[in-house]
Scaffold this motif. Sequence first.
Motif, mmCIF file in Angstrom:
data_model
loop_
_atom_site.group_PDB
_atom_site.id
_atom_site.type_symbol
_atom_site.label_atom_id
_atom_site.label_comp_id
_atom_site.label_asym_id
_atom_site.label_seq_id
_atom_site.Cartn_x
_atom_site.Cartn_y
_atom_site.Cartn_z
ATOM 1 N N ALA A 129 0.833 -1.202 0.000
ATOM 2 C CA ALA A 129 0.000 0.000 0.000
ATOM 3 C C ALA A 129 0.872 1.259 0.000
ATOM 4 O O ALA A 129 0.591 2.213 -0.731
ATOM 5 C CB ALA A 129 -0.934 -0.004 1.208
ATOM 6 N N MET A 130 1.921 1.267 0.799
ATOM 7 C CA MET A 130 2.803 2.442 0.833
ATOM 8 C C MET A 130 3.487 2.636 -0.519
ATOM 9 O O MET A 130 3.597 3.764 -1.010
ATOM 10 C CB MET A 130 3.819 2.313 1.959
ATOM 11 C CG MET A 130 3.192 2.483 3.329
ATOM 12 S SD MET A 130 4.366 2.554 4.700
ATOM 13 C CE MET A 130 4.983 0.891 4.755
ATOM 14 N N ALA A 131 3.922 1.546 -1.145
ATOM 15 C CA ALA A 131 4.557 1.653 -2.456
ATOM 16 C C ALA A 131 3.556 2.154 -3.496
ATOM 17 O O ALA A 131 3.891 3.012 -4.323
ATOM 18 C CB ALA A 131 5.125 0.300 -2.879
ATOM 19 N N ALA A 132 2.328 1.650 -3.439
ATOM 20 C CA ALA A 132 1.299 2.104 -4.378
ATOM 21 C C ALA A 132 1.038 3.593 -4.210
ATOM 22 O O ALA A 132 0.918 4.330 -5.193
ATOM 23 C CB ALA A 132 0.015 1.300 -4.181
ATOM 24 N N ALA A 133 0.959 4.044 -2.966
ATOM 25 C CA ALA A 133 0.728 5.471 -2.704
ATOM 26 C C ALA A 133 1.891 6.310 -3.224
ATOM 27 O O ALA A 133 1.680 7.387 -3.802
ATOM 28 C CB ALA A 133 0.525 5.709 -1.214
ATOM 29 N N GLN A 134 3.103 5.849 -3.039
ATOM 30 C CA GLN A 134 4.262 6.591 -3.526
ATOM 31 C C GLN A 134 4.267 6.638 -5.050
ATOM 32 O O GLN A 134 4.580 7.666 -5.646
ATOM 33 C CB GLN A 134 5.546 5.965 -2.996
ATOM 34 C CG GLN A 134 5.717 6.177 -1.504
ATOM 35 C CD GLN A 134 6.865 5.353 -0.934
ATOM 36 O OE1 GLN A 134 7.275 4.343 -1.498
ATOM 37 N NE2 GLN A 134 7.364 5.784 0.221
ATOM 38 N N LEU A 135 3.919 5.520 -5.692
ATOM 39 C CA LEU A 135 3.903 5.490 -7.153
ATOM 40 C C LEU A 135 2.800 6.369 -7.732
ATOM 41 O O LEU A 135 2.943 6.896 -8.838
ATOM 42 C CB LEU A 135 3.725 4.051 -7.653
ATOM 43 C CG LEU A 135 4.921 3.130 -7.452
ATOM 44 C CD1 LEU A 135 4.543 1.691 -7.737
ATOM 45 C CD2 LEU A 135 6.085 3.575 -8.332
ATOM 46 N N ALA A 136 1.708 6.553 -6.995
ATOM 47 C CA ALA A 136 0.585 7.368 -7.477
ATOM 48 C C ALA A 136 0.689 8.825 -7.046
ATOM 49 O O ALA A 136 -0.172 9.632 -7.402
ATOM 50 C CB ALA A 136 -0.726 6.781 -6.963
ATOM 51 N N ASP A 137 1.720 9.181 -6.326
ATOM 52 C CA ASP A 137 1.876 10.546 -5.810
ATOM 53 C C ASP A 137 1.887 11.551 -6.964
ATOM 54 O O ASP A 137 2.732 11.469 -7.854
ATOM 55 C CB ASP A 137 3.177 10.647 -5.017
ATOM 56 C CG ASP A 137 3.339 11.958 -4.282
ATOM 57 O OD1 ASP A 137 2.696 12.955 -4.660
ATOM 58 O OD2 ASP A 137 4.120 11.983 -3.307
ATOM 59 N N PRO A 138 0.957 12.502 -6.949
ATOM 60 C CA PRO A 138 0.889 13.467 -8.059
ATOM 61 C C PRO A 138 2.117 14.370 -8.151
ATOM 62 O O PRO A 138 2.338 15.004 -9.180
ATOM 63 C CB PRO A 138 -0.367 14.280 -7.754
ATOM 64 C CG PRO A 138 -0.761 13.962 -6.376
ATOM 65 C CD PRO A 138 -0.092 12.691 -5.968
ATOM 66 N N ARG A 139 2.930 14.415 -7.111
ATOM 67 C CA ARG A 139 4.151 15.239 -7.162
ATOM 68 C C ARG A 139 5.268 14.567 -7.955
ATOM 69 O O ARG A 139 6.255 15.202 -8.296
ATOM 70 C CB ARG A 139 4.644 15.540 -5.746
ATOM 71 C CG ARG A 139 3.649 16.376 -4.941
ATOM 72 C CD ARG A 139 4.077 16.501 -3.515
ATOM 73 N NE ARG A 139 4.011 15.165 -2.908
ATOM 74 C CZ ARG A 139 4.217 14.916 -1.626
ATOM 75 N NH1 ARG A 139 4.511 15.881 -0.802
ATOM 76 N NH2 ARG A 139 4.127 13.687 -1.158
ATOM 77 N N ARG A 140 5.107 13.269 -8.244
ATOM 78 C CA ARG A 140 6.123 12.551 -9.018
ATOM 79 C C ARG A 140 5.919 12.810 -10.498
ATOM 80 O O ARG A 140 4.802 12.711 -11.002
ATOM 81 C CB ARG A 140 6.020 11.048 -8.775
ATOM 82 C CG ARG A 140 6.438 10.599 -7.405
ATOM 83 C CD ARG A 140 6.208 9.099 -7.266
ATOM 84 N NE ARG A 140 7.008 8.343 -8.215
ATOM 85 C CZ ARG A 140 8.043 7.576 -7.882
ATOM 86 N NH1 ARG A 140 8.396 7.469 -6.620
ATOM 87 N NH2 ARG A 140 8.713 6.921 -8.788
ATOM 88 N N PHE A 141 7.005 13.092 -11.200
ATOM 89 C CA PHE A 141 6.886 13.287 -12.646
ATOM 90 C C PHE A 141 6.591 11.961 -13.344
ATOM 91 O O PHE A 141 6.018 11.941 -14.423
ATOM 92 C CB PHE A 141 8.151 13.937 -13.217
ATOM 93 C CG PHE A 141 9.313 12.992 -13.338
ATOM 94 C CD1 PHE A 141 9.550 12.305 -14.523
ATOM 95 C CD2 PHE A 141 10.177 12.780 -12.268
ATOM 96 C CE1 PHE A 141 10.617 11.427 -14.637
ATOM 97 C CE2 PHE A 141 11.235 11.900 -12.374
ATOM 98 C CZ PHE A 141 11.463 11.228 -13.558
ATOM 99 N N ASP A 142 6.959 10.864 -12.724
ATOM 100 C CA ASP A 142 6.754 9.545 -13.323
ATOM 101 C C ASP A 142 5.644 8.764 -12.622
ATOM 102 O O ASP A 142 5.641 7.547 -12.613
ATOM 103 C CB ASP A 142 8.050 8.742 -13.295
ATOM 104 C CG ASP A 142 8.568 8.493 -11.885
ATOM 105 O OD1 ASP A 142 8.100 9.181 -10.938
ATOM 106 O OD2 ASP A 142 9.420 7.608 -11.719
ATOM 107 N N ARG A 143 4.692 9.486 -12.039
ATOM 108 C CA ARG A 143 3.630 8.821 -11.281
ATOM 109 C C ARG A 143 2.850 7.851 -12.172
ATOM 110 O O ARG A 143 2.792 8.013 -13.396
ATOM 111 C CB ARG A 143 2.694 9.830 -10.656
ATOM 112 C CG ARG A 143 1.818 10.553 -11.637
ATOM 113 C CD ARG A 143 0.910 11.550 -10.932
ATOM 114 N NE ARG A 143 0.294 12.430 -11.891
ATOM 115 C CZ ARG A 143 0.794 13.584 -12.310
ATOM 116 N NH1 ARG A 143 1.936 13.997 -11.827
ATOM 117 N NH2 ARG A 143 0.169 14.319 -13.200
#
Length: 122
Positions: free
Chosen positions: A67-81
Amino acid sequence: MAEPTPRRKEPRLRPAPLLFEPVQAAADPEHFFDLESIDDPRALLARATELTQAFRAAADRAVEFQAMAAAQLADPRRFDRLTPADIAARAEWTEDYAKKMVEFGRDLLSGVEGGREHVDPV
């Protein structure tokens, strides 16, 4: 796939440790954490119960990390979300489940990063 379990306020009990089996023992289909060698049914029930609790705790902990990894991958602040659909494809989830996991992960991360005390889930 099981739904993420909500974070509990009380600390979890630490189950019996999972010990890695030697390669030779793991190759034997009848061998499972040496349970087959326990003759006393009371001892067998006790050890099998310890292992069951340990596997459940490990699975719960792994789901939290997913869940934490999914949240990090979906973070809108990431350019590669990634989108929930992309996360679902990578984790072999449904898109709805991926959305729930992202939300659950955000809740977990806000407890870690928000300055609040983080309770060890195990």
